[in-house]
Design a protein around this motif. Structure first.
Motif, mmCIF file in Angstrom:
data_model
loop_
_atom_site.group_PDB
_atom_site.id
_atom_site.type_symbol
_atom_site.label_atom_id
_atom_site.label_comp_id
_atom_site.label_asym_id
_atom_site.label_seq_id
_atom_site.Cartn_x
_atom_site.Cartn_y
_atom_site.Cartn_z
ATOM 1 N N LEU A 70 -1.085 0.310 -5.690
ATOM 2 C CA LEU A 70 -0.166 1.357 -4.941
ATOM 3 C C LEU A 70 -0.218 2.740 -5.965
ATOM 4 N N GLU A 118 5.488 -3.186 -3.650
ATOM 5 C CA GLU A 118 5.405 -1.993 -3.199
ATOM 6 C C GLU A 118 6.499 -1.102 -2.840
ATOM 7 N N ASN A 122 7.677 2.406 -4.598
ATOM 8 C CA ASN A 122 7.730 3.739 -3.965
ATOM 9 C C ASN A 122 8.976 4.431 -4.546
ATOM 10 N N ARG A 182 -8.554 -0.596 -2.050
ATOM 11 C CA ARG A 182 -7.115 -0.340 -1.304
ATOM 12 C C ARG A 182 -7.716 0.908 0.011
ATOM 13 N N SER A 186 -2.980 4.451 2.003
ATOM 14 C CA SER A 186 -2.044 4.205 1.376
ATOM 15 C C SER A 186 -1.744 4.813 -0.076
ATOM 16 N N VAL A 188 1.713 5.750 -2.870
ATOM 17 C CA VAL A 188 3.198 6.022 -3.492
ATOM 18 C C VAL A 188 3.885 6.996 -2.846
#
Length: 192
Positions: A70, A118, A122, A182, A186, A188
């Motif tokens: 992430l 995750e 964030n 990934r 996606s 952060v």
């Protein structure tokens, strides 16, 4: 991305130990060595965090890789996948962590741990009461405290690596199964 700070020269003994452990000197250690006190404390705390044993190693490995994916820390994903191999974790599943939402190889608990990792990552964190309570019920208070502190430490490490320009060194090239990528959508979140 290139290193934003040149590598510092490590003491010979430390360099030899790193090569014995990983086969190469980690670039993030060479960058941090510009402040030996910070580097030593980081290595010591990282070793202590790695020695905690109240949460399954596989769950922590998946959480670490979910955070790294992430945040975009290719070095952490690279070394995390390499370490998963050395911990005898299922590489077919570990290789899918960057795309864990689409992969059908994870248990409900593993998915919830990666979702929690995750949510903690964030900016600002998006952990919900329900998410926390669900994991607490299954893991218990000591393991929940450990998992939360582990994920917080991983955030420190991944973000420092990205900010310093440290990228993959190819540790995971030794793994037989390639690491998945990934999905591009996606990232952060940020309110900064």
């Amino acid at each position: 991305m290139t290193l934003r700070l040149p590598k510092a020269e490590l003491p010979a003994e430390l360099k030899e130990n790193m090569i014995k452990q990983l086969g190469a000197v980690p670039e993030n250690v060479e960058v941090l060595w510009h402040s030996p006190e910070v580097a030593r404390d980081n290595l010591e705390f990282g070793a202590r965090v790695g020695a905690w044993d109240g949460v399954d190693t596989g769950l922590k490995s998946f959480a670490h890789m979910a955070v790294a994916s992430l945040v975009g820390c290719s070095w952490c994903l690279d070394v995390g996948y390499f370490q998963a191999q050395n911990q005898n974790l299922d590489l077919a599943r570990a290789s899918q962590v960057p795309r864990w939402r689409e992969a059908d190889v994870f248990s409900a608990l593993e998915r919830d741990v990666m979702g929690y990792a995750e949510a903690m990552t964030n900016t600002p964190p998006t952990v919900t009461d329900e998410q926390y309570a669900s994991l607490l019920e299954r893991l218990g208070p000591p393991a929940m405290v450990e998992l939360t502190a582990f994920i917080a430490y991983v955030n420190l490490a991944t973000r420092a690596n990205v900010a310093n320009g440290v990228t993959s060194q190819g540790f995971s090239d030794a793994c037989e199964i390639p690491l998945a990528h990934r999905p591009a959508t996606s990232r952060v979140g940020s309110t900064a």
